[in-house]
Design a protein around this motif. Sequence first.
Motif, short mmCIF file in Angstrom:
data_model
loop_
_atom_site.label_atom_id
_atom_site.label_comp_id
_atom_site.label_asym_id
_atom_site.label_seq_id
_atom_site.Cartn_x
_atom_site.Cartn_y
_atom_site.Cartn_z
N GLU A 1 -12.63 3.46 9.38
CA GLU A 1 -12.54 2.05 9.72
C GLU A 1 -11.61 1.38 8.72
OE1 GLU A 1 -16.22 0.07 10.34
OE2 GLU A 1 -17.06 1.82 11.33
N MET A 2 -10.43 1.16 9.17
CA MET A 2 -9.40 0.63 8.29
C MET A 2 -9.71 -0.77 7.77
SD MET A 2 -5.92 2.01 10.05
CE MET A 2 -5.05 0.64 9.39
N LEU A 13 -4.37 1.52 1.32
CA LEU A 13 -3.75 1.65 2.64
C LEU A 13 -2.27 2.02 2.54
CD1 LEU A 13 -5.43 -1.26 4.62
CD2 LEU A 13 -5.67 1.19 5.03
N TYR A 14 -1.58 1.43 1.57
CA TYR A 14 -0.17 1.76 1.39
C TYR A 14 -0.01 3.24 1.07
CZ TYR A 14 4.57 1.91 -0.33
OH TYR A 14 5.88 2.24 -0.50
N ASN A 15 -0.79 3.75 0.15
CA ASN A 15 -0.72 5.16 -0.23
C ASN A 15 -1.09 6.07 0.95
OD1 ASN A 15 0.05 4.46 -2.81
ND2 ASN A 15 -2.01 4.67 -3.65
N LEU A 16 -2.10 5.67 1.69
CA LEU A 16 -2.54 6.45 2.83
C LEU A 16 -1.42 6.57 3.89
CD1 LEU A 16 -5.07 7.82 4.11
CD2 LEU A 16 -5.53 5.64 5.21
N PHE A 17 -0.81 5.45 4.21
CA PHE A 17 0.24 5.47 5.24
C PHE A 17 1.59 5.95 4.70
CE2 PHE A 17 -2.78 2.67 7.41
CZ PHE A 17 -2.85 3.35 8.62
N VAL A 28 -0.83 13.32 10.46
CA VAL A 28 -0.81 12.18 11.36
C VAL A 28 -2.05 11.35 11.04
CG1 VAL A 28 -0.99 11.43 13.76
CG2 VAL A 28 0.36 13.44 13.19
N ILE A 29 -1.89 10.07 10.95
CA ILE A 29 -3.03 9.20 10.64
C ILE A 29 -3.30 8.31 11.85
CG2 ILE A 29 -3.88 7.33 9.19
CD1 ILE A 29 -2.24 8.53 6.93
N LEU A 30 -4.55 8.34 12.28
CA LEU A 30 -5.01 7.44 13.33
C LEU A 30 -5.96 6.45 12.67
CD1 LEU A 30 -5.86 9.97 16.17
CD2 LEU A 30 -3.84 8.54 15.97
N GLY A 31 -5.66 5.20 12.80
CA GLY A 31 -6.51 4.17 12.20
C GLY A 31 -7.39 3.52 13.23
N ILE A 32 -8.63 3.31 12.86
CA ILE A 32 -9.59 2.62 13.74
C ILE A 32 -10.08 1.38 13.01
CG2 ILE A 32 -11.82 2.79 14.90
CD1 ILE A 32 -11.37 5.79 15.07
#
Length: 166
Positions: A1-2, A13-17, A28-32
Amino acid sequence: EMDLLVTRTQQLLYNLFDWPTHRAARLVILGIANTLDLPERLLPKILSRLGSNRVSFQPYSADQLMQIVKGRLQNTGGPGLTNSPFEDTAVQLASRKVAAVSGDARRVLELCRRGAELAEARVRKQEKELEREKEGKENMVSGQGAMPSTFFGTAATSAARPEKKR
Protein backbone atom coordinates in the motif's frame (compact mmCIF):
# COMPACT_ATOMS: atom_id res chain seq x y z
CA GLU A 1 0.00 0.00 0.00
CA MET A 2 1.92 2.93 -1.31
CA ASP A 3 -0.14 5.55 0.50
CA LEU A 4 1.31 4.24 3.76
CA LEU A 5 4.82 4.94 2.46
CA VAL A 6 4.24 8.61 1.70
CA THR A 7 6.33 10.81 3.99
CA ARG A 8 7.39 14.45 3.86
CA THR A 9 10.58 13.74 1.88
CA GLN A 10 9.22 10.62 0.12
CA GLN A 11 12.77 9.24 0.03
CA LEU A 12 11.68 5.63 0.44
CA LEU A 13 9.32 5.85 -2.53
CA TYR A 14 12.00 7.58 -4.59
CA ASN A 15 14.50 4.81 -3.86
CA LEU A 16 11.91 2.13 -4.52
CA PHE A 17 10.95 3.51 -7.93
CA ASP A 18 14.57 4.23 -8.80
CA TRP A 19 15.55 0.54 -8.70
CA PRO A 20 13.89 -0.46 -11.99
CA THR A 21 15.74 2.36 -13.79
CA HIS A 22 19.13 0.74 -13.17
CA ARG A 23 20.56 -1.05 -16.15
CA ALA A 24 20.99 -4.50 -14.54
CA ALA A 25 17.69 -4.37 -12.65
CA ARG A 26 15.17 -6.99 -13.58
CA LEU A 27 12.37 -5.57 -11.50
CA VAL A 28 8.83 -4.35 -12.07
CA ILE A 29 6.99 -2.50 -9.34
CA LEU A 30 3.23 -2.49 -9.06
CA GLY A 31 1.91 0.02 -6.59
CA ILE A 32 -1.41 -0.31 -4.81
CA ALA A 33 -3.04 2.57 -2.99
CA ASN A 34 -6.29 3.05 -1.13
CA THR A 35 -6.71 6.60 -2.44
CA LEU A 36 -7.21 7.68 -6.02
CA ASP A 37 -5.23 10.89 -5.62
CA LEU A 38 -1.93 9.27 -4.62
CA PRO A 39 -0.05 10.28 -7.80
CA GLU A 40 -1.10 13.89 -7.27
CA ARG A 41 0.38 13.81 -3.75
CA LEU A 42 3.76 12.54 -4.90
CA LEU A 43 6.75 14.76 -5.62
CA PRO A 44 7.60 15.38 -9.29
CA LYS A 45 10.85 13.39 -9.04
CA ILE A 46 8.79 10.30 -8.11
CA LEU A 47 6.03 10.98 -10.61
CA SER A 48 8.60 10.95 -13.41
CA ARG A 49 9.36 7.32 -12.56
CA LEU A 50 5.74 6.16 -12.48
CA GLY A 51 3.88 4.76 -15.42
CA SER A 52 0.59 6.33 -16.30
CA ASN A 53 -1.53 3.19 -16.14
CA ARG A 54 -4.17 3.22 -13.44
CA VAL A 55 -6.55 0.45 -12.63
CA SER A 56 -9.40 1.36 -10.32
CA PHE A 57 -10.98 -1.44 -8.35
CA GLN A 58 -14.54 -1.14 -7.13
CA PRO A 59 -15.20 -1.75 -3.42
CA TYR A 60 -16.44 -5.20 -2.50
CA SER A 61 -20.19 -5.70 -2.31
CA ALA A 62 -21.87 -7.18 0.76
CA ASP A 63 -22.20 -10.55 -1.00
CA GLN A 64 -18.52 -10.56 -1.96
CA LEU A 65 -17.49 -9.66 1.59
CA MET A 66 -19.69 -12.44 2.93
CA GLN A 67 -18.00 -14.94 0.62
CA ILE A 68 -14.56 -13.73 1.74
CA VAL A 69 -15.44 -14.15 5.42
CA LYS A 70 -17.05 -17.54 4.82
CA GLY A 71 -13.97 -18.64 2.90
CA ARG A 72 -11.74 -17.67 5.82
CA LEU A 73 -14.02 -19.42 8.31
CA GLN A 74 -14.39 -22.61 6.28
CA ASN A 75 -11.43 -24.29 7.94
CA THR A 76 -12.66 -23.32 11.40
CA GLY A 77 -16.19 -24.65 11.14
CA GLY A 78 -17.61 -21.46 9.66
CA PRO A 79 -21.18 -20.31 9.04
CA GLY A 80 -23.55 -23.08 8.02
CA LEU A 81 -21.24 -25.73 9.46
CA THR A 82 -21.26 -27.40 12.85
CA ASN A 83 -19.24 -25.71 15.60
CA SER A 84 -19.53 -22.40 13.76
CA PRO A 85 -17.75 -19.51 15.49
CA PHE A 86 -20.23 -17.08 13.87
CA GLU A 87 -23.88 -17.17 13.00
CA ASP A 88 -24.74 -16.56 9.33
CA THR A 89 -26.74 -13.48 10.32
CA ALA A 90 -23.73 -11.98 12.11
CA VAL A 91 -21.56 -12.39 9.01
CA GLN A 92 -24.31 -10.90 6.86
CA LEU A 93 -24.69 -7.90 9.16
CA ALA A 94 -20.95 -7.23 9.32
CA SER A 95 -20.64 -7.58 5.53
CA ARG A 96 -23.54 -5.20 4.86
CA LYS A 97 -22.23 -2.59 7.30
CA VAL A 98 -18.72 -2.63 5.85
CA ALA A 99 -19.98 -2.67 2.25
CA ALA A 100 -22.08 0.43 2.97
CA VAL A 101 -19.06 2.32 4.34
CA SER A 102 -15.95 1.19 2.48
CA GLY A 103 -16.22 -2.25 0.92
CA ASP A 104 -12.81 -3.05 2.41
CA ALA A 105 -12.34 -6.78 3.08
CA ARG A 106 -9.80 -6.04 5.81
CA ARG A 107 -12.41 -4.09 7.74
CA VAL A 108 -14.99 -6.89 7.74
CA LEU A 109 -12.32 -9.41 8.77
CA GLU A 110 -11.17 -7.07 11.55
CA LEU A 111 -14.78 -6.62 12.67
CA CYS A 112 -15.27 -10.39 12.83
CA ARG A 113 -11.97 -10.86 14.65
CA ARG A 114 -12.98 -8.24 17.23
CA GLY A 115 -16.40 -9.87 17.62
CA ALA A 116 -14.72 -13.22 18.27
CA GLU A 117 -12.42 -11.64 20.87
CA LEU A 118 -15.38 -10.05 22.68
CA ALA A 119 -17.31 -13.33 22.62
CA GLU A 120 -14.29 -15.20 23.96
CA ALA A 121 -13.85 -12.65 26.76
CA ARG A 122 -17.55 -12.97 27.66
CA VAL A 123 -17.31 -16.77 27.79
CA ARG A 124 -14.21 -16.59 30.01
CA LYS A 125 -16.00 -14.18 32.35
CA GLN A 126 -19.02 -16.49 32.54
CA GLU A 127 -16.75 -19.47 33.22
CA LYS A 128 -15.07 -17.60 36.07
CA GLU A 129 -18.44 -16.63 37.53
CA LEU A 130 -19.65 -20.24 37.33
CA GLU A 131 -16.44 -21.42 38.99
CA ARG A 132 -16.88 -18.89 41.81
CA GLU A 133 -20.51 -19.91 42.21
CA LYS A 134 -19.50 -23.58 42.30
CA GLU A 135 -16.82 -22.86 44.92
CA GLY A 136 -19.36 -20.93 46.99
CA LYS A 137 -21.80 -23.86 46.92
CA GLU A 138 -19.03 -26.29 47.86
CA ASN A 139 -18.05 -24.07 50.79
CA MET A 140 -21.65 -23.92 51.94
CA VAL A 141 -22.03 -27.69 51.73
CA SER A 142 -18.75 -28.41 53.52
CA GLY A 143 -19.49 -25.84 56.24
CA GLN A 144 -23.12 -26.86 56.65
CA GLY A 145 -22.44 -29.68 59.14
CA ALA A 146 -20.42 -27.46 61.50
CA MET A 147 -22.67 -24.45 61.40
CA PRO A 148 -25.79 -25.90 63.06
CA SER A 149 -23.91 -27.52 65.94
CA THR A 150 -21.98 -24.33 66.57
CA PHE A 151 -25.12 -22.28 66.38
CA PHE A 152 -27.15 -24.60 68.56
CA GLY A 153 -24.27 -25.13 70.97
CA THR A 154 -23.97 -21.36 71.47
CA ALA A 155 -27.73 -20.98 71.77
CA ALA A 156 -27.97 -23.81 74.29
CA THR A 157 -25.12 -22.36 76.38
CA SER A 158 -26.75 -18.93 76.35
CA ALA A 159 -30.11 -20.33 77.29
CA ALA A 160 -28.63 -22.31 80.20
CA ARG A 161 -27.08 -19.19 81.79
CA PRO A 162 -29.46 -17.25 83.94
CA GLU A 163 -29.72 -13.56 83.29
CA LYS A 164 -28.16 -11.30 85.89
CA LYS A 165 -30.46 -8.84 87.53
CA ARG A 166 -29.25 -5.41 88.35
